[in-house]
Design a protein around this motif. Structure first.
Motif, PDB file in Angstrom:
ATOM      1  N   THR A 135       0.851  -1.186   0.000  1.00 21.22           N
ATOM      2  CA  THR A 135       0.000   0.000   0.000  1.00 21.22           C
ATOM      3  C   THR A 135       0.889   1.239   0.000  1.00 21.22           C
ATOM      4  N   GLY A 136       0.319   2.366  -0.440  1.00 27.48           N
ATOM      5  CA  GLY A 136       1.028   3.642  -0.378  1.00 27.48           C
ATOM      6  C   GLY A 136       1.924   3.938  -1.552  1.00 27.48           C
ATOM      7  N   ILE A 137       1.907   3.090  -2.591  1.00 33.74           N
ATOM      8  CA  ILE A 137       2.700   3.351  -3.798  1.00 33.74           C
ATOM      9  C   ILE A 137       1.793   3.257  -5.017  1.00 33.74           C
ATOM     10  N   GLY A 138       1.891   4.242  -5.890  1.00 38.40           N
ATOM     11  CA  GLY A 138       1.127   4.243  -7.129  1.00 38.40           C
ATOM     12  C   GLY A 138       1.951   4.871  -8.234  1.00 38.40           C
ATOM     13  N   VAL A 139       1.379   4.922  -9.408  1.00 41.04           N
ATOM     14  CA  VAL A 139       2.105   5.402 -10.582  1.00 41.04           C
ATOM     15  C   VAL A 139       1.209   6.308 -11.414  1.00 41.04           C
ATOM     16  N   LEU A 140       1.763   7.405 -11.847  1.00 43.92           N
ATOM     17  CA  LEU A 140       1.151   8.203 -12.912  1.00 43.92           C
ATOM     18  C   LEU A 140       2.056   8.108 -14.127  1.00 43.92           C
ATOM     19  N   TYR A 141       1.519   7.557 -15.220  1.00 46.04           N
ATOM     20  CA  TYR A 141       2.186   7.638 -16.516  1.00 46.04           C
ATOM     21  C   TYR A 141       1.618   8.849 -17.240  1.00 46.04           C
ATOM     22  N   GLY A 142       2.491   9.634 -17.851  1.00 42.06           N
ATOM     23  CA  GLY A 142       2.045  10.734 -18.702  1.00 42.06           C
ATOM     24  C   GLY A 142       2.981  10.882 -19.878  1.00 42.06           C
ATOM     25  N   LYS A 143       2.455  11.283 -21.016  1.00 41.73           N
ATOM     26  CA  LYS A 143       3.319  11.543 -22.166  1.00 41.73           C
ATOM     27  C   LYS A 143       4.304  12.656 -21.801  1.00 41.73           C
ATOM     28  N   LYS A 144       5.551  12.465 -22.182  1.00 44.81           N
ATOM     29  CA  LYS A 144       6.648  13.320 -21.733  1.00 44.81           C
ATOM     30  C   LYS A 144       6.390  14.799 -21.998  1.00 44.81           C
ATOM     31  N   ALA A 145       5.929  15.123 -23.191  1.00 42.08           N
ATOM     32  CA  ALA A 145       5.716  16.542 -23.527  1.00 42.08           C
ATOM     33  C   ALA A 145       4.659  17.169 -22.633  1.00 42.08           C
ATOM     34  N   LEU A 146       3.634  16.404 -22.282  1.00 43.89           N
ATOM     35  CA  LEU A 146       2.576  16.933 -21.418  1.00 43.89           C
ATOM     36  C   LEU A 146       3.086  17.127 -20.003  1.00 43.89           C
ATOM     37  N   LEU A 147       3.828  16.136 -19.482  1.00 45.74           N
ATOM     38  CA  LEU A 147       4.386  16.267 -18.134  1.00 45.74           C
ATOM     39  C   LEU A 147       5.356  17.433 -18.048  1.00 45.74           C
ATOM     40  N   GLU A 148       6.113  17.651 -19.114  1.00 47.63           N
ATOM     41  CA  GLU A 148       7.056  18.779 -19.118  1.00 47.63           C
ATOM     42  C   GLU A 148       6.337  20.115 -19.089  1.00 47.63           C
ATOM     43  N   SER A 149       5.129  20.159 -19.645  1.00 47.69           N
ATOM     44  CA  SER A 149       4.368  21.412 -19.685  1.00 47.69           C
ATOM     45  C   SER A 149       3.670  21.719 -18.367  1.00 47.69           C
ATOM     46  N   MET A 150       3.597  20.734 -17.458  1.00 44.74           N
ATOM     47  CA  MET A 150       2.825  20.872 -16.224  1.00 44.74           C
ATOM     48  C   MET A 150       3.669  21.428 -15.082  1.00 44.74           C
ATOM     49  N   GLU A 151       2.979  22.135 -14.189  1.00 49.45           N
ATOM     50  CA  GLU A 151       3.612  22.631 -12.973  1.00 49.45           C
ATOM     51  C   GLU A 151       3.426  21.615 -11.848  1.00 49.45           C
ATOM     52  N   PRO A 152       4.394  21.492 -10.956  1.00 51.59           N
ATOM     53  CA  PRO A 152       4.206  20.626  -9.791  1.00 51.59           C
ATOM     54  C   PRO A 152       3.063  21.150  -8.915  1.00 51.59           C
ATOM     55  N   VAL A 153       2.518  20.269  -8.085  1.00 54.89           N
ATOM     56  CA  VAL A 153       1.475  20.685  -7.136  1.00 54.89           C
ATOM     57  C   VAL A 153       1.953  20.527  -5.696  1.00 54.89           C
ATOM     58  N   GLU A 154       3.109  19.888  -5.505  1.00 50.66           N
ATOM     59  CA  GLU A 154       3.739  19.807  -4.186  1.00 50.66           C
ATOM     60  C   GLU A 154       5.143  20.376  -4.296  1.00 50.66           C
ATOM     61  N   PHE A 155       5.523  21.144  -3.295  1.00 54.14           N
ATOM     62  CA  PHE A 155       6.795  21.849  -3.355  1.00 54.14           C
ATOM     63  C   PHE A 155       7.596  21.583  -2.086  1.00 54.14           C
ATOM     64  N   GLY A 156       8.922  21.500  -2.229  1.00 60.21           N
ATOM     65  CA  GLY A 156       9.784  21.245  -1.079  1.00 60.21           C
ATOM     66  C   GLY A 156      11.096  20.650  -1.522  1.00 60.21           C
ATOM     67  N   GLY A 157      11.636  19.760  -0.707  1.00 60.57           N
ATOM     68  CA  GLY A 157      12.907  19.139  -1.036  1.00 60.57           C
ATOM     69  C   GLY A 157      12.770  18.146  -2.171  1.00 60.57           C
TER      70      GLY A 157
END
Length: 403
Positions: A228-250
């Motif tokens: 439990t506690g592990i999952g995966v998001l697959y996204g096409k590279k160009a789309l992921l590169e265009s996206m901003e993170p939603v969690e920030f920190g180290g």
């Protein structure tokens, strides 16, 4: 499946209320084989350290194990690159990431987001929030009488204003397999993007994200013999590169100043903080375990079990079975007359048979079914026809108990 596989799952070798356990709640979570348990234990006993930081031996081992797991996942779903594999806490987190970052950035007032009434809440509520934040409109595909989705009905609601189609590959209630490859092609013809909830498909069939040509695909480790506690998001590279993170920190930063910061490259810009290292190690071991058996063999086994279960369960007078009679995944959802599903599940548990009862995080679908809740028995690679027989026997006893 043979006895050797069953022996790999120590939790199944126990009695519940004086009866051998029959575990039929696999759509909620699967059990874990020794190979996964031992892999996580071995990591904590020998390699535990934080990743991507220390130059010491344990740090290097932990990093190799974590990034090795990413490579294994990429190969398992046939992603083009490990940069397209983001580790998350699970399917819910992965879908929320897509909605919060990508969905909110591309949608505006007047745009459309297409869903189905089959969706799990985790692939429905995030899009409700996107619609509220952007002024986009939610549109729903009409279901067939058996709860299935047809491409023709999807075509009726998709327009040039459609920006996103979000759909589960397999319904966790109806057991139907949706035509996500064909819907992805339709989405792209209209300039829209395809988001697939793969929580109920990835454990049970071979997945090829390049063949599906979906833009995003999310799944969880715990439903496919992983922790439990592990999952995966697959996204096409160009789309992921265009996206901003939603969690920030180290961990997810490149450079930090007093007033501005920049992010690491993919995939690490979406993995802030200490990642789920042991979970990734366990997921890699789960993939090895499943591939050694063979995903085609697992799918074939489940289809046989589902066919047998539907034949047997249909013999019980007064039992209402939901969904199509022929299906590819091992899952049956039903109600036993006027007996509340929670009461059914409680009596079955007294016989050592574990099933799920409730709305299954699909309240809109329950309303479509005109049921407040249902009972669900879901099978996996270690279940047998004898388990189905135990289920049927317990249901007959439950029916007699409630008169």
């Amino acid at each position: 499946m043979n006895r050797d596989i069953l022996e790999q799952f120590p939790i199944l070798n126990q009695e519940i209320n004086g009866h051998p356990l029959v575990y039929l709640d696999n759509a909620a979570t699967s059990q874990k084989p020794l190979a996964v348990i031992e892999a996580v234990k071995r990591y904590y006993e020998h390699d535990n350290a934080n990743v991507h930081r220390g130059v010491h031996t344990l740090g290097s081992r932990a990093t190799d194990a974590y990034e090795g797991a990413r490579e294994k996942v990429a190969k398992f779903i046939n992603a083009k690159s490990t940069k397209e594999i983001i580790f998350t806490r699970g399917t819910t987190t992965a879908l929320n990431l897509v909605a919060s970052s990508f969905g909110r950035s591309i949608c505006q007032e007047g745009d459309e987001i297409v869903l189905t009434p089959l969706e799990h809440h985790s692939n429905l509520i995030p899009w409700q929030q996107v619609a509220k934040a952007t002024g986009a409109t939610l549109k729903y595909v009409k279901l067939q009488e058996d709860g299935s989705v047809t491409l023709a009905e999807v075509e009726k609601v998709v327009t040039e204003k459609t920006k996103i189609i979000a759909m589960g590959y397999v319904s966790n209630v109806m057991g139907v397999v949706n035509p996500v490859k064909e819907v992805a092609e339709l989405a792209h013809r209209h300039g829209a993007y395809m988001v697939v909830d793969g929580a109920q498909s990835t454990p049970h069939m071979k997945i090829d994200v390049q063949d599906l040509d979906c833009d995003f695909y999310a799944f969880s480790g715990h439903k496919m013999c992983g922790p439990t506690g592990i999952g995966v998001l697959y996204g096409k590279k160009a789309l992921l590169e265009s996206m901003e993170p939603v969690e920030f920190g180290g961990e997810m930063i490149d450079d930090v100043g007093l007033y501005d910061s920049s992010w690491k490259e993919l995939p690490w810009k979406f993995e802030g903080g200490t990642p789920i290292i042991a979970g990734a190690v366990g997921l890699a071991a789960a993939i090895d375990f499943l591939e050694e058996i063979g995903m085609d063999q697992i799918e074939e086994h489940e289809q046989k079990l589902a066919k047998y279960a539907i034949e047997r369960i249909s013999e019980i007078e007064g039992l209402k079975l939901y969904g199509p009679r022929v299906r590819k995944v091992g899952l049956v959802t039903f109600n036993l007359g006027d007996v509340h599903p929670h009461d059914v599940a409680t009596v079955l548990d007294a016989s050592g048979v574990a099933i799920r009862a409730g709305h299954h995080c699909c309240q809109p679908l329950m309303r479509w079914l005109e049921a407040s809740a249902t009972a669900r028995a879901s099978f996996y690679l270690y279940n047998t026809e004898q388990d189905v027989d135990r289920l049927i026997s317990a249901l007959i006893q439950t029916k007699e108990y409630f008169g």
